[in-house]
Design a protein around this motif. Structure first.
Motif, PDB file in Angstrom:
ATOM      1  N   ALA A 307      38.105  39.519  45.107  1.00  0.00           N
ATOM      2  CA  ALA A 307      37.787  40.827  44.542  1.00  0.00           C
ATOM      3  C   ALA A 307      38.440  41.955  45.328  1.00  0.00           C
ATOM      4  CB  ALA A 307      36.272  41.025  44.496  1.00  0.00           C
ATOM      5  N   ASP A 308      38.546  41.807  46.649  1.00  0.00           N
ATOM      6  CA  ASP A 308      39.203  42.849  47.443  1.00  0.00           C
ATOM      7  C   ASP A 308      40.665  42.986  47.050  1.00  0.00           C
ATOM      8  OD1 ASP A 308      36.920  43.494  48.873  1.00  0.00           O
ATOM      9  OD2 ASP A 308      37.311  41.997  50.422  1.00  0.00           O
ATOM     10  N   ALA A 309      41.340  41.843  46.880  1.00  0.00           N
ATOM     11  CA  ALA A 309      42.748  41.881  46.467  1.00  0.00           C
ATOM     12  C   ALA A 309      42.885  42.476  45.072  1.00  0.00           C
ATOM     13  CB  ALA A 309      43.352  40.470  46.513  1.00  0.00           C
ATOM     14  N   VAL A 310      41.974  42.127  44.173  1.00  0.00           N
ATOM     15  CA  VAL A 310      42.013  42.650  42.807  1.00  0.00           C
ATOM     16  C   VAL A 310      41.782  44.158  42.801  1.00  0.00           C
ATOM     17  CG1 VAL A 310      40.750  42.674  40.614  1.00  0.00           C
ATOM     18  CG2 VAL A 310      41.398  40.495  41.658  1.00  0.00           C
ATOM     19  N   ASN A 311      40.833  44.631  43.601  1.00  0.00           N
ATOM     20  CA  ASN A 311      40.554  46.062  43.654  1.00  0.00           C
ATOM     21  C   ASN A 311      41.742  46.858  44.190  1.00  0.00           C
ATOM     22  OD1 ASN A 311      37.962  45.881  42.614  1.00  0.00           O
ATOM     23  ND2 ASN A 311      37.007  45.659  44.632  1.00  0.00           N
ATOM     24  N   ILE A 312      42.541  46.238  45.045  1.00  0.00           N
ATOM     25  CA  ILE A 312      43.707  46.914  45.618  1.00  0.00           C
ATOM     26  C   ILE A 312      44.904  46.855  44.674  1.00  0.00           C
ATOM     27  CG2 ILE A 312      45.417  46.826  47.489  1.00  0.00           C
ATOM     28  CD1 ILE A 312      43.092  45.839  49.294  1.00  0.00           C
ATOM     29  N   MET A 313      45.160  45.685  44.069  1.00  0.00           N
ATOM     30  CA  MET A 313      46.385  45.480  43.289  1.00  0.00           C
ATOM     31  C   MET A 313      46.202  45.700  41.786  1.00  0.00           C
ATOM     32  SD  MET A 313      48.361  44.944  45.783  1.00  0.00           S
ATOM     33  CE  MET A 313      49.860  44.678  44.843  1.00  0.00           C
ATOM     34  N   ASP A 314      44.980  45.544  41.276  1.00  0.00           N
ATOM     35  CA  ASP A 314      44.671  45.780  39.853  1.00  0.00           C
ATOM     36  C   ASP A 314      45.545  44.955  38.913  1.00  0.00           C
ATOM     37  OD1 ASP A 314      43.440  46.899  37.634  1.00  0.00           O
ATOM     38  OD2 ASP A 314      44.784  48.626  37.571  1.00  0.00           O
ATOM     39  N   PRO A 315      45.550  43.621  39.051  1.00  0.00           N
ATOM     40  CA  PRO A 315      46.354  42.788  38.152  1.00  0.00           C
ATOM     41  C   PRO A 315      45.717  42.647  36.772  1.00  0.00           C
ATOM     42  CG  PRO A 315      45.071  41.390  39.597  1.00  0.00           C
ATOM     43  CD  PRO A 315      44.825  42.808  40.046  1.00  0.00           C
ATOM     44  N   GLU A 316      46.538  42.349  35.782  1.00  0.00           N
ATOM     45  CA  GLU A 316      46.040  42.098  34.435  1.00  0.00           C
ATOM     46  C   GLU A 316      45.345  40.744  34.344  1.00  0.00           C
ATOM     47  OE1 GLU A 316      49.141  42.635  31.491  1.00  0.00           O
ATOM     48  OE2 GLU A 316      50.218  43.910  32.907  1.00  0.00           O
ATOM     49  N   ARG A 336      34.312  33.423  38.871  1.00  0.00           N
ATOM     50  CA  ARG A 336      34.336  34.539  37.920  1.00  0.00           C
ATOM     51  C   ARG A 336      33.113  35.440  38.096  1.00  0.00           C
ATOM     52  NH1 ARG A 336      36.258  30.207  34.288  1.00  0.00           N
ATOM     53  NH2 ARG A 336      38.455  30.611  33.808  1.00  0.00           N
ATOM     54  N   GLU A 337      31.955  34.826  38.312  1.00  0.00           N
ATOM     55  CA  GLU A 337      30.733  35.604  38.493  1.00  0.00           C
ATOM     56  C   GLU A 337      30.814  36.472  39.750  1.00  0.00           C
ATOM     57  OE1 GLU A 337      27.487  32.893  38.530  1.00  0.00           O
ATOM     58  OE2 GLU A 337      27.813  32.201  36.457  1.00  0.00           O
ATOM     59  N   SER A 338      31.292  35.875  40.831  1.00  0.00           N
ATOM     60  CA  SER A 338      31.421  36.605  42.089  1.00  0.00           C
ATOM     61  C   SER A 338      32.449  37.718  41.975  1.00  0.00           C
ATOM     62  CB  SER A 338      31.805  35.632  43.212  1.00  0.00           C
ATOM     63  OG  SER A 338      31.872  36.281  44.458  1.00  0.00           O
ATOM     64  N   LEU A 339      33.557  37.421  41.316  1.00  0.00           N
ATOM     65  CA  LEU A 339      34.610  38.419  41.126  1.00  0.00           C
ATOM     66  C   LEU A 339      34.081  39.601  40.311  1.00  0.00           C
ATOM     67  CD1 LEU A 339      37.684  38.962  41.574  1.00  0.00           C
ATOM     68  CD2 LEU A 339      38.086  37.853  39.367  1.00  0.00           C
ATOM     69  N   ALA A 340      33.356  39.304  39.252  1.00  0.00           N
ATOM     70  CA  ALA A 340      32.819  40.357  38.391  1.00  0.00           C
ATOM     71  C   ALA A 340      31.822  41.237  39.139  1.00  0.00           C
ATOM     72  CB  ALA A 340      32.155  39.741  37.158  1.00  0.00           C
ATOM     73  N   PRO A 347      36.766  42.792  35.585  1.00  0.00           N
ATOM     74  CA  PRO A 347      37.625  41.883  36.346  1.00  0.00           C
ATOM     75  C   PRO A 347      38.715  41.271  35.465  1.00  0.00           C
ATOM     76  CG  PRO A 347      35.589  40.779  35.784  1.00  0.00           C
ATOM     77  CD  PRO A 347      35.431  42.217  35.341  1.00  0.00           C
ATOM     78  N   PRO A 348      39.847  40.915  36.047  1.00  0.00           N
ATOM     79  CA  PRO A 348      40.898  40.252  35.272  1.00  0.00           C
ATOM     80  C   PRO A 348      40.486  38.833  34.909  1.00  0.00           C
ATOM     81  CG  PRO A 348      41.463  40.221  37.591  1.00  0.00           C
ATOM     82  CD  PRO A 348      40.217  41.061  37.468  1.00  0.00           C
ATOM     83  N   ALA A 349      41.083  38.308  33.872  1.00  0.00           N
ATOM     84  CA  ALA A 349      40.830  36.923  33.492  1.00  0.00           C
ATOM     85  C   ALA A 349      41.393  35.987  34.551  1.00  0.00           C
ATOM     86  CB  ALA A 349      41.479  36.624  32.143  1.00  0.00           C
TER      87      ALA A 349
END
Length: 385
Positions: A307-316, A336-340, A347-349
Motif C-alpha cells: 500500500a505504501d508503494a501504491v500510495n506513492i506511485m499510483d499505478p492503474e 487485497r483486503e489489506s491493500l484496500a 486500490p488498484p486491481a
C-alpha cells in the motif's frame, strides 16, 4: 538519431495498435509520407516489417497494411535462479519458440558463464530455418545492475560484486548482451507484450524467492538513481525478525517470500523438506488451519507494505508473478483486503500472471526493447570485434 527514433516510433505504433497502412502511420505519428515510406522500406528489407493481406473494398483495393514480422528475428532470454538457469528462445514478441533449464555447478560467475554458454549454443540450434538472425541475449538475475556496462554491481543472493558478466558472456557467444534485475526485466516484458501493455502506469510485483516490485510509467521503468528501486522485500516488517539474505533482520521477504511461507508451514506441521507449495495450497484448500493462517498473515503483511508503494506511485494495476502466485486467492484475498484498508483511495486491481516462462521472456525482452521503445534506457554491449 532522427532516423532511429522514426524507426522505433513506427515499430512501437504497430506493436501497440496492430497493422496499419503507410497513410495511417503518417497520420498517427505526424511523420511525413516520404519519411514513412523511406523508413518502412528499410524495415521491410531488414525483416522487421511485412506487408499484410488486403481485402477488396466497395471503391476498389484498400491500402496495403503493414504489420510487424515477429518471426523475422529471434532473441534469447536467460533468467538466473537458485541452482538453475531458465532459458528461452523467443521471437520478437517474446513468444517462446523453445526452452530449456540448465544447472550450474556453483554460483561462481565462471560456472554460471559455462552453463549460459551451453544453453545459448543449444537454443541457437533450435531456431527455425527462416527465423532470421539473433538480435541479442538478455540475462536477468536478482541484483543491482549497471545496465550501460552490463555489470552485476551487487547480488547478495549469489554473492556477486562488480562482475562484468555481460561482457564475459558476449566474448563467449559473440552477440550483443543486455543485463537487468529480474523484476525490472519482468516489468519490461509486461509493458511490451504482457498484461501491462495497455496501461499507462502499472506496478509489477514479484513474490518468489524474494519480494520486489517495479513500476512502469509511460513506457519507462523506474529504476532509481542506482538501479535499486522497488526492493519491497527489504522494507522492515519486524526489526527483531529473522536474518535476511541482505544481512539485516526482519525484512518482509525473510518472513513472507515463497520459501519462507512454505517453510513456516512445514516447520509448524513437522513436515519434511520435500513438501512444496503445491502441497501447502492443497492442504489449505482442504481446510488445514495452519496453512490458511500462514497464507492469511502473508497476504495481509504484503498488502500492508504494498500500500505504501501504491500510495506513492499510483499505478492503474498491480501485476503479480513468481512462485507464490500458485497460492491464488488464499494469498491474494487477504492481500487485497489489506491493500484496500491502507490505500489513500480506491486500490488498484491485483492481477496474477501464472506463466512460469514469462520471467525468462522478460530477459529476452531486454534484447527486443531497443527495437520497440525509443525511451528505454541502456543498451546492449557491442558485438565482439
Amino acid at each position: 538519431m532522427t532516423r532511429a527514433m522514426n524507426r522505433r516510433l513506427i515499430l512501437n505504433l504497430l506493436r501497440r495498435e496492430g497493422p496499419a497502412s503507410r497513410a495511417d502511420i503518417a497520420t498517427v505519428t505526424g511523420l511525413s509520407p516520404a519519411a514513412v515510406t523511406f523508413v518502412v522500406a528499410d524495415l521491410i528489407a531488414e525483416g522487421y516489417l511485412r506487408e499484410g493481406e488486403t481485402q477488396p473494398g466497395a471503391s476498389g483495393r484498400r491500402p496495403i497494411p503493414l504489420e510487424l514480422n515477429y518471426a523475422g528475428h529471434y532473441a534469447i532470454g536467460i533468467k538466473m535462479n537458485v541452482g538453475t538457469l531458465g532459458c528461452v528462445l523467443t521471437d520478437l514478441s517474446t513468444s517462446v519458440l523453445s526452452s530449456l533449464t540448465v544447472e550450474y555447478k556453483s554460483s561462481k560467475p565462471e560456472d554460471v558463464l559455462d552453463a549460459a554458454e551451453q544453453a545459448i549454443v543449444r537454443l541457437r540450434r533450435t531456431a527455425p530455418d527462416l527465423q532470421g538472425k539473433l538480435i541479442g541475449i538478455g540475462f536477468s538475475m536478482p541484483a543491482t545492475v549497471d545496465i550501460e556496462q552490463a555489470i552485476c554491481v551487487q547480488s547478495r543472493r549469489f554473492q556477486w560484486e562488480n562482475v562484468p558478466f555481460g561482457r564475459m558472456l558476449q566474448q563467449r557467444v559473440n552477440a550483443p548482451v543486455w543485463m537487468e534485475d529480474d523484476t525490472l526485466a519482468f516489468a519490461l516484458a509486461q509493458h511490451l507484450f504482457g498484461l501491462g501493455r495497455h496501461h499507462k502506469i502499472f506496478t509489477a510485483l514479484a513474490l518468489g524467492v524474494g519480494i520486489a516490485c517495479a513500476t512502469v510509467n509511460d513506457g519507462v521503468i523506474h529504476r532509481g538513481a542506482h538501479g535499486r528501486a522497488g526492493k519491497l522485500g527489504h522494507v522492515t516488517h519486524d526489526p527483531n525478525g529473522p536474518l535476511c539474505e541482505c544481512g539485516r533482520r526482519g525484512c518482509l521477504q525473510a518472513f513472507y517470500s515463497e520459501p519462507a511461507i512454505v517453510e513456516a508451514w512445514r516447520s509448524e506441521r513437522g513436515l519434511p523438506a520435500g513438501v512444496d507449495r503445491y502441497a501447502m495450497k492443497e492442504a489449505a484448500i482442504q481446510g488445514d488451519p495452519v496453512a490458511r493462517r500462514i497464507l492469511q498473515e502473508a497476504g495481509k503483511a504484503i498488502g500492508y507494505h504494498l500500500a505504501d508503494a501504491v500510495n506513492i506511485m499510483d499505478p492503474e494495476v498491480v501485476i503479480v508473478g513468481a512462485e507464490a502466485v500458485s497460492f491464488g486467492d488464499l494469498l491474494f484475498g487477504p492481500m487485497r483486503e489489506s491493500l484496500a484498508a491502507r490505500c489513500y483511495d480506491e486500490p488498484p486491481a491485483i492481477v496474477p500472471d501464472e506463466r512460469d516462462d514469462f520471467w525468462s521472456s522478460g530477459a529476452a525482452a531486454l534484447a527486443t526493447q531497443a527495437l520497440f521503445n525509443f525511451e528505454a534506457s541502456g543498451s546492449g554491449l557491442k558485438e565482439a570485434e
